[in-house]
Design an enzyme around this catalytic site. Structure first.
Site, PDB file in Angstrom:
ATOM      1  N   PRO A   9       0.791  -1.232   0.000  1.00 49.61           N
ATOM      2  CA  PRO A   9       0.000   0.000   0.000  1.00 49.61           C
ATOM      3  C   PRO A   9       0.820   1.278   0.000  1.00 49.61           C
ATOM      4  CG  PRO A   9      -0.103  -1.087   2.145  1.00 49.61           C
ATOM      5  CD  PRO A   9       0.552  -2.056   1.194  1.00 49.61           C
ATOM      6  N   ASN A  10       0.315   2.207  -0.775  1.00 53.29           N
ATOM      7  CA  ASN A  10       0.849   3.578  -0.893  1.00 53.29           C
ATOM      8  C   ASN A  10       2.139   3.677  -1.685  1.00 53.29           C
ATOM      9  OD1 ASN A  10      -1.296   4.743   0.697  1.00 53.29           O
ATOM     10  ND2 ASN A  10      -0.336   3.762   2.456  1.00 53.29           N
ATOM     11  N   ARG A  17       4.971  10.910  -2.623  1.00 52.81           N
ATOM     12  CA  ARG A  17       4.733  10.647  -1.202  1.00 52.81           C
ATOM     13  C   ARG A  17       6.000  10.922  -0.373  1.00 52.81           C
ATOM     14  NH1 ARG A  17       4.646   4.540   1.299  1.00 52.81           N
ATOM     15  NH2 ARG A  17       4.083   5.150   3.391  1.00 52.81           N
ATOM     16  N   TYR A  22      11.124   8.924   0.870  1.00 47.64           N
ATOM     17  CA  TYR A  22      11.059   7.909  -0.186  1.00 47.64           C
ATOM     18  C   TYR A  22      11.646   8.356  -1.525  1.00 47.64           C
ATOM     19  CZ  TYR A  22       7.949   5.705   3.190  1.00 47.64           C
ATOM     20  OH  TYR A  22       7.438   5.130   4.328  1.00 47.64           O
ATOM     21  N   ASN A  71       8.051  -5.685  -0.991  1.00 51.84           N
ATOM     22  CA  ASN A  71       7.933  -4.556  -0.056  1.00 51.84           C
ATOM     23  C   ASN A  71       6.453  -4.460   0.289  1.00 51.84           C
ATOM     24  OD1 ASN A  71       7.886  -2.217   1.413  1.00 51.84           O
ATOM     25  ND2 ASN A  71       9.017  -0.978  -0.064  1.00 51.84           N
ATOM     26  N   ALA A  74       3.227  -0.878   4.756  1.00 54.34           N
ATOM     27  CA  ALA A  74       2.667  -0.890   6.120  1.00 54.34           C
ATOM     28  C   ALA A  74       2.204  -2.282   6.547  1.00 54.34           C
ATOM     29  CB  ALA A  74       1.516   0.104   6.209  1.00 54.34           C
ATOM     30  N   ASP A  84       2.132 -15.427   6.782  1.00 52.00           N
ATOM     31  CA  ASP A  84       1.803 -16.853   6.576  1.00 52.00           C
ATOM     32  C   ASP A  84       2.027 -17.292   5.131  1.00 52.00           C
ATOM     33  OD1 ASP A  84       1.127 -17.344   9.204  1.00 52.00           O
ATOM     34  OD2 ASP A  84      -1.052 -17.359   8.873  1.00 52.00           O
ATOM     35  N   GLU A  95      12.699  -9.562   1.466  1.00 56.81           N
ATOM     36  CA  GLU A  95      11.943  -8.410   1.987  1.00 56.81           C
ATOM     37  C   GLU A  95      12.782  -7.159   1.781  1.00 56.81           C
ATOM     38  OE1 GLU A  95      11.119  -8.755   6.167  1.00 56.81           O
ATOM     39  OE2 GLU A  95      10.382  -6.690   6.308  1.00 56.81           O
ATOM     40  N   HIS A  97      12.860  -2.717   2.037  1.00 60.95           N
ATOM     41  CA  HIS A  97      12.258  -1.439   2.416  1.00 60.95           C
ATOM     42  C   HIS A  97      13.131  -0.313   1.897  1.00 60.95           C
ATOM     43  CE1 HIS A  97       9.248  -3.349   4.846  1.00 60.95           C
ATOM     44  NE2 HIS A  97      10.204  -4.135   5.317  1.00 60.95           N
ATOM     45  N   ILE A  98      12.477   0.730   1.464  1.00 63.54           N
ATOM     46  CA  ILE A  98      13.181   1.893   0.925  1.00 63.54           C
ATOM     47  C   ILE A  98      13.867   2.646   2.064  1.00 63.54           C
ATOM     48  CG2 ILE A  98      12.835   4.107  -0.260  1.00 63.54           C
ATOM     49  CD1 ILE A  98      10.325   2.694  -1.586  1.00 63.54           C
ATOM     50  N   SER A  99      13.117   2.899   3.109  1.00 70.11           N
ATOM     51  CA  SER A  99      13.649   3.632   4.260  1.00 70.11           C
ATOM     52  C   SER A  99      14.213   2.641   5.285  1.00 70.11           C
ATOM     53  CB  SER A  99      12.527   4.455   4.908  1.00 70.11           C
ATOM     54  OG  SER A  99      11.515   3.604   5.405  1.00 70.11           O
ATOM     55  N   ARG A 104      13.073   4.632  12.380  1.00 71.28           N
ATOM     56  CA  ARG A 104      11.783   5.331  12.390  1.00 71.28           C
ATOM     57  C   ARG A 104      10.965   4.891  13.625  1.00 71.28           C
ATOM     58  NH1 ARG A 104       9.299   4.953   6.541  1.00 71.28           N
ATOM     59  NH2 ARG A 104       8.003   6.610   7.411  1.00 71.28           N
ATOM     60  N   ARG A 108       7.371   0.392  13.343  1.00 67.35           N
ATOM     61  CA  ARG A 108       7.965  -0.086  12.085  1.00 67.35           C
ATOM     62  C   ARG A 108       9.115  -1.067  12.327  1.00 67.35           C
ATOM     63  NH1 ARG A 108       5.599   3.440   8.284  1.00 67.35           N
ATOM     64  NH2 ARG A 108       5.190   5.457   9.204  1.00 67.35           N
TER      65      ARG A 108
END
Ligand code: DQA
Length: 137
Positions: A9-10, A17, A22, A71, A74, A84, A95, A97-99, A104, A108
């Protein structure tokens, strides 16, 4: 080699954003760069804001593809269902993540995906996706 990038999402808002977190680049432009740079990989891309759609896609590709770069945004921090399905499939998941999620908010710092991921790449901006791709190569 068949690899898919799955964004949660997002992440369709990348470029607009919170650019201080990001960056300014849209994912479409970045994805085009990746495809050009790694022509030997059969790369595909899926984004959804809906948890069940992400689970459906992971189930669909998760027994035949060579790798998933995920990714879950959230949902990383909330979704037992995505955790699962990552456990249920045979395709390895990285996995990303950008940040740097650990620098943070504390909510998170938890991931339902990490325990079942092959590896984790966090905090290198969009380069996190490329590092994941290189690790599959
Ligand atoms: C994110 C980090 C998450 O905490 C956040 O909810 C996102 C993006 C990242 O790539 O840095 O949407 O996954």
């Amino acid at each position: 080699m068949k690899i898919i990038i799955i964004n949660g999402p997002n992440l369709n808002l990348l470029g607009k954003r919170e650019p201080e977190i990001y960056g300014n680049m849209t994912f479409d432009i970045f994805y085009d760069h990746l495809k050009t740079k790694y022509p030997s990989i059969t790369l595909s891309y899926f984004q959804s804001n809906i948890e069940g759609e992400l689970i459906d896609k992971i189930q669909e590709v998760g027994f035949t593809y060579d790798g998933i770069i995920l990714n879950a945004a959230a949902y990383t921090h909330t979704s037992i269902g995505i955790g699962d399905v990552v456990k249920a499939i045979t395709t390895p998941v990285i996995e990303v993540h950008i940040s740097n999620t650990f620098s943070r908010e504390t909510f998170r710092h938890q991931s339902f995906i990490s325990p079942n991921a092959k590896g984790i790449i966090i905090g290198f901006g969009l380069k996190s996706y490329e590092l994941a791709l290189q690790s599959f190569l």
